[in-house]
Design a protein around this motif. Structure first.
Motif, PDB file in Angstrom:
ATOM      1  N   LEU A   1      31.920   9.609  -9.903  1.00  0.00           N
ATOM      2  CA  LEU A   1      30.981   8.721  -9.215  1.00  0.00           C
ATOM      3  C   LEU A   1      30.600   9.287  -7.850  1.00  0.00           C
ATOM      4  CD1 LEU A   1      29.394   6.069  -9.078  1.00  0.00           C
ATOM      5  CD2 LEU A   1      31.476   4.990  -8.156  1.00  0.00           C
ATOM      6  N   ALA A   2      31.580   9.786  -7.127  1.00  0.00           N
ATOM      7  CA  ALA A   2      31.302  10.380  -5.808  1.00  0.00           C
ATOM      8  C   ALA A   2      30.327  11.544  -5.951  1.00  0.00           C
ATOM      9  CB  ALA A   2      32.598  10.838  -5.147  1.00  0.00           C
ATOM     10  N   GLY A   3      30.530  12.380  -6.978  1.00  0.00           N
ATOM     11  CA  GLY A   3      29.622  13.502  -7.217  1.00  0.00           C
ATOM     12  C   GLY A   3      28.214  13.052  -7.574  1.00  0.00           C
ATOM     13  N   GLU A   4      28.110  12.005  -8.393  1.00  0.00           N
ATOM     14  CA  GLU A   4      26.790  11.481  -8.776  1.00  0.00           C
ATOM     15  C   GLU A   4      26.054  10.912  -7.568  1.00  0.00           C
ATOM     16  OE1 GLU A   4      27.652   8.670 -11.870  1.00  0.00           O
ATOM     17  OE2 GLU A   4      28.133  10.236 -13.335  1.00  0.00           O
ATOM     18  N   ILE A   5      26.774  10.163  -6.748  1.00  0.00           N
ATOM     19  CA  ILE A   5      26.143   9.591  -5.557  1.00  0.00           C
ATOM     20  C   ILE A   5      25.717  10.707  -4.611  1.00  0.00           C
ATOM     21  CG2 ILE A   5      26.561   8.186  -3.492  1.00  0.00           C
ATOM     22  CD1 ILE A   5      28.439   6.453  -5.250  1.00  0.00           C
ATOM     23  N   ARG A   6      26.561  11.722  -4.448  1.00  0.00           N
ATOM     24  CA  ARG A   6      26.244  12.839  -3.552  1.00  0.00           C
ATOM     25  C   ARG A   6      25.033  13.598  -4.056  1.00  0.00           C
ATOM     26  NH1 ARG A   6      24.556  14.597   0.310  1.00  0.00           N
ATOM     27  NH2 ARG A   6      25.053  16.660   1.095  1.00  0.00           N
ATOM     28  N   SER A   7      24.887  13.738  -5.373  1.00  0.00           N
ATOM     29  CA  SER A   7      23.754  14.483  -5.931  1.00  0.00           C
ATOM     30  C   SER A   7      22.425  13.772  -5.682  1.00  0.00           C
ATOM     31  CB  SER A   7      23.948  14.736  -7.421  1.00  0.00           C
ATOM     32  OG  SER A   7      23.898  13.523  -8.148  1.00  0.00           O
ATOM     33  N   SER A   8      22.473  12.471  -5.357  1.00  0.00           N
ATOM     34  CA  SER A   8      21.239  11.748  -5.037  1.00  0.00           C
ATOM     35  C   SER A   8      20.860  11.906  -3.567  1.00  0.00           C
ATOM     36  CB  SER A   8      21.389  10.264  -5.389  1.00  0.00           C
ATOM     37  OG  SER A   8      22.316   9.643  -4.513  1.00  0.00           O
ATOM     38  N   GLY A   9      21.659  12.674  -2.816  1.00  0.00           N
ATOM     39  CA  GLY A   9      21.316  12.970  -1.435  1.00  0.00           C
ATOM     40  C   GLY A   9      22.069  12.152  -0.396  1.00  0.00           C
ATOM     41  N   VAL A  10      22.925  11.262  -0.832  1.00  0.00           N
ATOM     42  CA  VAL A  10      23.686  10.416   0.087  1.00  0.00           C
ATOM     43  C   VAL A  10      25.009  11.110   0.426  1.00  0.00           C
ATOM     44  CG1 VAL A  10      24.834   8.177   0.349  1.00  0.00           C
ATOM     45  CG2 VAL A  10      22.683   8.339  -0.910  1.00  0.00           C
ATOM     46  N   ALA A  11      25.372  11.105   1.700  1.00  0.00           N
ATOM     47  CA  ALA A  11      26.658  11.675   2.105  1.00  0.00           C
ATOM     48  C   ALA A  11      27.785  10.787   1.575  1.00  0.00           C
ATOM     49  CB  ALA A  11      26.744  11.781   3.618  1.00  0.00           C
ATOM     50  N   VAL A  12      28.805  11.400   0.994  1.00  0.00           N
ATOM     51  CA  VAL A  12      29.908  10.659   0.395  1.00  0.00           C
ATOM     52  C   VAL A  12      31.234  11.227   0.888  1.00  0.00           C
ATOM     53  CG1 VAL A  12      31.059  10.042  -1.771  1.00  0.00           C
ATOM     54  CG2 VAL A  12      28.577  10.198  -1.700  1.00  0.00           C
ATOM     55  N   THR A  13      32.132  10.315   1.225  1.00  0.00           N
ATOM     56  CA  THR A  13      33.493  10.702   1.585  1.00  0.00           C
ATOM     57  C   THR A  13      34.450   9.873   0.742  1.00  0.00           C
ATOM     58  OG1 THR A  13      32.851  11.219   3.859  1.00  0.00           O
ATOM     59  CG2 THR A  13      35.194  10.829   3.449  1.00  0.00           C
ATOM     60  N   LEU A  14      35.343  10.554   0.051  1.00  0.00           N
ATOM     61  CA  LEU A  14      36.377   9.887  -0.724  1.00  0.00           C
ATOM     62  C   LEU A  14      37.517   9.584   0.244  1.00  0.00           C
ATOM     63  CD1 LEU A  14      37.314   8.986  -3.543  1.00  0.00           C
ATOM     64  CD2 LEU A  14      38.347  11.237  -3.815  1.00  0.00           C
ATOM     65  N   VAL A  15      37.809   8.283   0.422  1.00  0.00           N
ATOM     66  CA  VAL A  15      38.848   7.859   1.357  1.00  0.00           C
ATOM     67  C   VAL A  15      40.065   7.417   0.549  1.00  0.00           C
ATOM     68  CG1 VAL A  15      39.428   6.276   3.226  1.00  0.00           C
ATOM     69  CG2 VAL A  15      37.086   7.139   3.013  1.00  0.00           C
ATOM     70  N   VAL A  16      41.220   7.978   0.907  1.00  0.00           N
ATOM     71  CA  VAL A  16      42.457   7.726   0.189  1.00  0.00           C
ATOM     72  C   VAL A  16      43.524   7.312   1.190  1.00  0.00           C
ATOM     73  CG1 VAL A  16      44.180   8.748  -1.356  1.00  0.00           C
ATOM     74  CG2 VAL A  16      41.813   9.485  -1.479  1.00  0.00           C
ATOM     75  N   HIS A  17      44.404   6.406   0.784  1.00  0.00           N
ATOM     76  CA  HIS A  17      45.462   5.932   1.671  1.00  0.00           C
ATOM     77  C   HIS A  17      46.292   7.096   2.206  1.00  0.00           C
ATOM     78  CE1 HIS A  17      48.600   3.453   3.364  1.00  0.00           C
ATOM     79  NE2 HIS A  17      49.499   4.099   2.638  1.00  0.00           N
ATOM     80  N   GLU A  18      46.818   7.927   1.321  1.00  0.00           N
ATOM     81  CA  GLU A  18      47.660   9.049   1.723  1.00  0.00           C
ATOM     82  C   GLU A  18      47.483  10.170   0.712  1.00  0.00           C
ATOM     83  OE1 GLU A  18      52.316   9.757   3.044  1.00  0.00           O
ATOM     84  OE2 GLU A  18      51.859   8.149   1.649  1.00  0.00           O
ATOM     85  N   HIS A  19      47.597  11.405   1.162  1.00  0.00           N
ATOM     86  CA  HIS A  19      47.361  12.538   0.263  1.00  0.00           C
ATOM     87  C   HIS A  19      48.266  12.507  -0.963  1.00  0.00           C
ATOM     88  CE1 HIS A  19      50.773  14.248   2.505  1.00  0.00           C
ATOM     89  NE2 HIS A  19      50.944  15.048   1.471  1.00  0.00           N
TER      90      HIS A  19
ATOM     91  N   GLY B   1      31.463  19.905  -4.760  1.00  0.00           N
ATOM     92  CA  GLY B   1      30.457  18.872  -4.942  1.00  0.00           C
ATOM     93  C   GLY B   1      29.934  18.323  -3.622  1.00  0.00           C
ATOM     94  N   ASP B   2      30.360  18.914  -2.510  1.00  0.00           N
ATOM     95  CA  ASP B   2      29.965  18.500  -1.158  1.00  0.00           C
ATOM     96  C   ASP B   2      30.360  17.059  -0.872  1.00  0.00           C
ATOM     97  OD1 ASP B   2      28.993  19.065   1.359  1.00  0.00           O
ATOM     98  OD2 ASP B   2      26.946  18.445   0.874  1.00  0.00           O
ATOM     99  N   VAL B   3      31.526  16.673  -1.385  1.00  0.00           N
ATOM    100  CA  VAL B   3      32.066  15.339  -1.157  1.00  0.00           C
ATOM    101  C   VAL B   3      33.186  15.467  -0.123  1.00  0.00           C
ATOM    102  CG1 VAL B   3      33.321  13.406  -2.204  1.00  0.00           C
ATOM    103  CG2 VAL B   3      31.493  14.549  -3.479  1.00  0.00           C
ATOM    104  N   GLY B   4      33.127  14.636   0.910  1.00  0.00           N
ATOM    105  CA  GLY B   4      34.149  14.675   1.948  1.00  0.00           C
ATOM    106  C   GLY B   4      35.455  14.062   1.470  1.00  0.00           C
ATOM    107  N   LEU B   5      36.517  14.337   2.208  1.00  0.00           N
ATOM    108  CA  LEU B   5      37.837  13.831   1.868  1.00  0.00           C
ATOM    109  C   LEU B   5      38.511  13.356   3.143  1.00  0.00           C
ATOM    110  CD1 LEU B   5      40.010  13.444  -0.296  1.00  0.00           C
ATOM    111  CD2 LEU B   5      40.706  15.817   0.083  1.00  0.00           C
TER     112      LEU B   5
END
Length: 174
Positions: A18-36, A55-59
């Motif tokens: 989903l993050a990759g699909e949203i990013r491919s539409s031109g929107v900046a995306v960051t996957l936020v996780v509680h802890e690595h 996929g140019d998705v932030g972390l």
């Protein structure tokens, strides 16, 4: 929650997709996780981070040693990911050492046993009637301990029958 040791983690796979699909539409995306450690450890974490970077998705991590946003190709991220993999192995080794030490002192590992000879005898009789493990478990009753009066789980019945079969096979072969 699915363990980070699981081979397939469908929820995580869906989130990354989903993050990759949203990013491919031109929107900046960051996957936020509680802890690595919720994503993985060692090489699994590094590979996932590289997939996100490709996929140019932030972390970003909210807590832990990697708190904050990260470039997954950075040396700090790579070293900490490797160290978390080593930490998992260290925890596992220490746990196994503790179990071995307890066994040597005569301690049992795991929960209290709920099965006995009469339960085994009844389970064998019901299995001979070709009943399912679930049906056998419903017919059996635990006679001792804190679970007295309750039914064992199908997994407990399966383990009890398997141990009996293994002992019987050992006795036949000797």
């Amino acid at each position: 929650m699915i363990s980070t040791r699981a081979t397939r983690r469908p929820e995580l796979e869906a989130a990354v997709k989903l993050a990759g699909e949203i990013r491919s539409s031109g929107v900046a995306v960051t996957l936020v996780v509680h802890e690595h450690k919720r994503l993985g450890r060692g090489i699994e974490l590094a590979m996932l981070a590289e997939e996100l970077k490709a996929g140019d998705v932030g972390l970003e991590f909210l807590t832990g040693e990697l708190k904050g946003s990260h470039d997954p190709s950075g040396i700090v991220f790579t070293v900490l990911a490797a160290m978390s993999g080593m930490e998992r192995e260290y925890i596992r080794d220490r746990t196994l050492e503790g179990h071995e030490s307890a066994r040597k002192r005569g301690k049992t590992i795991g929960g209290a046993g709920v099965t006995d000879e009469s339960m085994l005898s009844m389970a064998l009789h019901l299995r001979d009637q070709e009943m399912s493990l679930r049906d056998i478990a419903r017919k059996l009753v635990i006679t001792t301990g804190t679970r007295k009066g309750r039914h064992p789980s199908p997994a407990t019945v399966m383990r009890m029958l398997r141990e009996h079969d293994e002992q019987a096979a050992t006795q036949v072969s000797t």
